[in-house]
Scaffold this motif. Structure first.
Motif, PDB file in Angstrom:
ATOM      1  N   LEU A 137       0.841  -1.202   0.000  1.00 54.68           N
ATOM      2  CA  LEU A 137       0.000   0.000   0.000  1.00 54.68           C
ATOM      3  C   LEU A 137       0.879   1.256   0.000  1.00 54.68           C
ATOM      4  N   ARG A 138       0.370   2.299  -0.614  1.00 47.03           N
ATOM      5  CA  ARG A 138       1.146   3.549  -0.726  1.00 47.03           C
ATOM      6  C   ARG A 138       0.690   4.506   0.358  1.00 47.03           C
ATOM      7  N   PRO A 139       1.538   4.774   1.327  1.00 47.72           N
ATOM      8  CA  PRO A 139       1.166   5.722   2.385  1.00 47.72           C
ATOM      9  C   PRO A 139       1.148   7.152   1.852  1.00 47.72           C
ATOM     10  N   ILE A 140       0.483   8.016   2.583  1.00 45.57           N
ATOM     11  CA  ILE A 140       0.459   9.445   2.245  1.00 45.57           C
ATOM     12  C   ILE A 140       1.706  10.075   2.855  1.00 45.57           C
ATOM     13  N   PRO A 141       2.666  10.541   2.060  1.00 46.00           N
ATOM     14  CA  PRO A 141       3.967  10.971   2.595  1.00 46.00           C
ATOM     15  C   PRO A 141       3.875  12.063   3.640  1.00 46.00           C
ATOM     16  N   CYS A 142       3.033  13.086   3.414  1.00 42.35           N
ATOM     17  CA  CYS A 142       3.022  14.227   4.326  1.00 42.35           C
ATOM     18  C   CYS A 142       2.355  13.912   5.661  1.00 42.35           C
ATOM     19  N   LEU A 143       1.707  12.732   5.792  1.00 40.25           N
ATOM     20  CA  LEU A 143       1.052  12.332   7.039  1.00 40.25           C
ATOM     21  C   LEU A 143       1.734  11.137   7.694  1.00 40.25           C
ATOM     22  N   SER A 144       2.763  10.574   7.100  1.00 39.70           N
ATOM     23  CA  SER A 144       3.402   9.359   7.603  1.00 39.70           C
ATOM     24  C   SER A 144       4.830   9.649   8.061  1.00 39.70           C
ATOM     25  N   ASN A 145       5.365   8.718   8.871  1.00 42.56           N
ATOM     26  CA  ASN A 145       6.761   8.804   9.277  1.00 42.56           C
ATOM     27  C   ASN A 145       7.334   7.389   9.355  1.00 42.56           C
ATOM     28  N   GLN A 146       8.478   7.227  10.039  1.00 45.58           N
ATOM     29  CA  GLN A 146       9.122   5.921  10.091  1.00 45.58           C
ATOM     30  C   GLN A 146       8.359   4.913  10.959  1.00 45.58           C
ATOM     31  N   ASN A 147       7.553   5.408  11.874  1.00 43.44           N
ATOM     32  CA  ASN A 147       6.875   4.513  12.814  1.00 43.44           C
ATOM     33  C   ASN A 147       5.486   4.094  12.342  1.00 43.44           C
ATOM     34  N   TYR A 148       4.796   4.926  11.634  1.00 42.31           N
ATOM     35  CA  TYR A 148       3.444   4.592  11.195  1.00 42.31           C
ATOM     36  C   TYR A 148       3.191   5.204   9.816  1.00 42.31           C
ATOM     37  N   SER A 149       2.181   4.683   9.161  1.00 44.02           N
ATOM     38  CA  SER A 149       1.800   5.168   7.831  1.00 44.02           C
ATOM     39  C   SER A 149       0.306   5.442   7.821  1.00 44.02           C
TER      40      SER A 149
END
Length: 382
Positions: A137-149
């Motif tokens: 799945l493609r996470p939303i970059p501006c809302l995700s980080n290394q710990n969660y997506s």
């Protein structure tokens, strides 16, 4: 004088018939794109309404980036990416390019002239970063980080839409948003239906208010059959007419002055006219005689065929190079060399050097005499 009065009347008639131009409104921000046209308008004070825009269509320029900005009363400012005046659609985006975050916070177009034909329900989920990586799945970059997506599903109903990740994901919020352009990257599309300028734009006209006291709009400056708007025609007529009129006035003034001068000359006495235009005697210079020409020195070239001066290896009259053992003749007054036969023929008809035009000795000036009486009678009008 009557002709000048008539021409001035034509000029001022053309000037007064020129149509009144519409109020000048700013058409772009510093970036230049997109172009701002009615029903939108730029208002420096930030007011959404103004004389250059229809109510609710006021735009502004960002103080930080200089980009074109649309302010939605319930949702804040959005950057304008593109405006289609024919389809009456506008594409907006978050200035920080994180449109999903704006949807999660608040996105409401109530109280604006905008709407959308297409609406979608999106549910945002917070998932484990490792689980999202395994499923692709493609996470939303501006809302995700290394710990969660943060991922999104357009079903808005259950966790079944994200491939059975119910144990590791939880729903954040479900929102209803208009048509999204290219997966959140380029913005959301809004439509407007009033005022309707689409037909005017299709006909390449200028849609604007009919007057300053009502919201009634009209279509102006429609191109004629030859493809030129009426305002352009008036511009061409005035642009060409004014210089042409000035040239015509100047020509009339010039001809009038010539006619008046000719009339005064015809009334002058014969004696005064004769004295004023009596010609000066002319001086004519003839060629040199044979003995004078033969008195000029001759020089026979050696085997090199060149004179002592490096540049004097070509005859200035026939433009051919000097050859060994040729006979040259020089003019003493200026010390210029020529083929003997070339300069002899020249000096028989001209009493001057072909290069420096100095007149050597032996020329015979002739001064023809013209009597004042004969010149006066020949110049008098018959």
């Amino acid at each position: 004088m009557a002709l000048l009065t008539f021409l001035s009347f034509i000029f001022f008639s053309l000037f007064l018939q020129k149509p009144t131009t519409a109020q000048r409104c700013s058409t772009s921000c510093q970036g230049g794109e997109p172009e701002v046209k009615f029903p939108f308008g730029l208002n420096p004070d930030g007011n959404r309404n103004g004389s250059c825009s229809y109510p609710g269509f006021g735009l502004s320029c960002s103080n930080k980036t200089g980009a074109l900005v649309l302010n939605l009363p319930e949702s804040g400012e959005f950057t304008v990416r593109y405006i289609d005046y024919k389809a009456q659609q506008i594409w907006i985006n978050d200035p920080d390019f994180c449109l999903p975050q704006r949807f999660l916070q608040s996105f409401d177009i109530l109280g604006t002239p905008f709407d959308s034909e297409l609406w979608y329900n999106f549910t945002f989920f917070n998932c484990s970063a490792s689980d999202v990586a395994v499923t692709g799945l493609r996470p939303i970059p501006c809302l995700s980080n290394q710990n969660y997506s943060v991922v999104v599903s357009n079903t808005g109903s259950s966790l079944d839409s994200i491939n059975g990740l119910q144990s590791t994901c939880h729903a954040i919020r479900t929102v209803t948003v208009p048509f999204v352009w290219y997966g959140w990257l380029d913005g959301v599309r809004l439509d407007w239906y009033k005022p309707d300028c689409s037909s005017c734009v299709t006909r390449r006209g200028d849609c604007r208010f009919k007057n300053r006291t009502s919201l009634e709009i009209g279509c102006f400056d429609l191109p004629s059959k030859d493809g030129l708007p009426r305002s352009a025609k008036y511009g061409i007529i005035i642009g060409i007419g004014i210089p042409g009129l000035l040239c015509l006035i100047g020509l009339v003034s010039f001809v009038g002055s010539r006619v008046r001068n000719y009339g005064r000359r015809r009334n002058l006495p014969v004696t005064e006219f004769s004295t004023s235009i009596s010609p000066s005697p002319a001086v004519i210079m003839t060629g040199l005689d044979g003995p004078t020409i033969e008195s000029y020195p001759k020089t026979k070239l050696g085997e090199s065929g060149r004179l002592p001066k490096p540049n004097d290896n070509t005859c200035p009259i026939c433009l051919s190079e000097y050859q060994p053992k040729e006979t040259l003749r020089s003019i003493p007054e200026c010390n210029h060399y020529f083929h003997a036969n070339c300069i002899d023929e020249w000096l028989k008809r001209n009493a001057s050097c072909p290069l420096c035009r100095n007149s050597p000795g032996g020329s015979a000036p002739i001064t023809p005499s013209i009597s004042s009486s004969s010149s006066s009678s020949s110049l008098l009008p018959s």
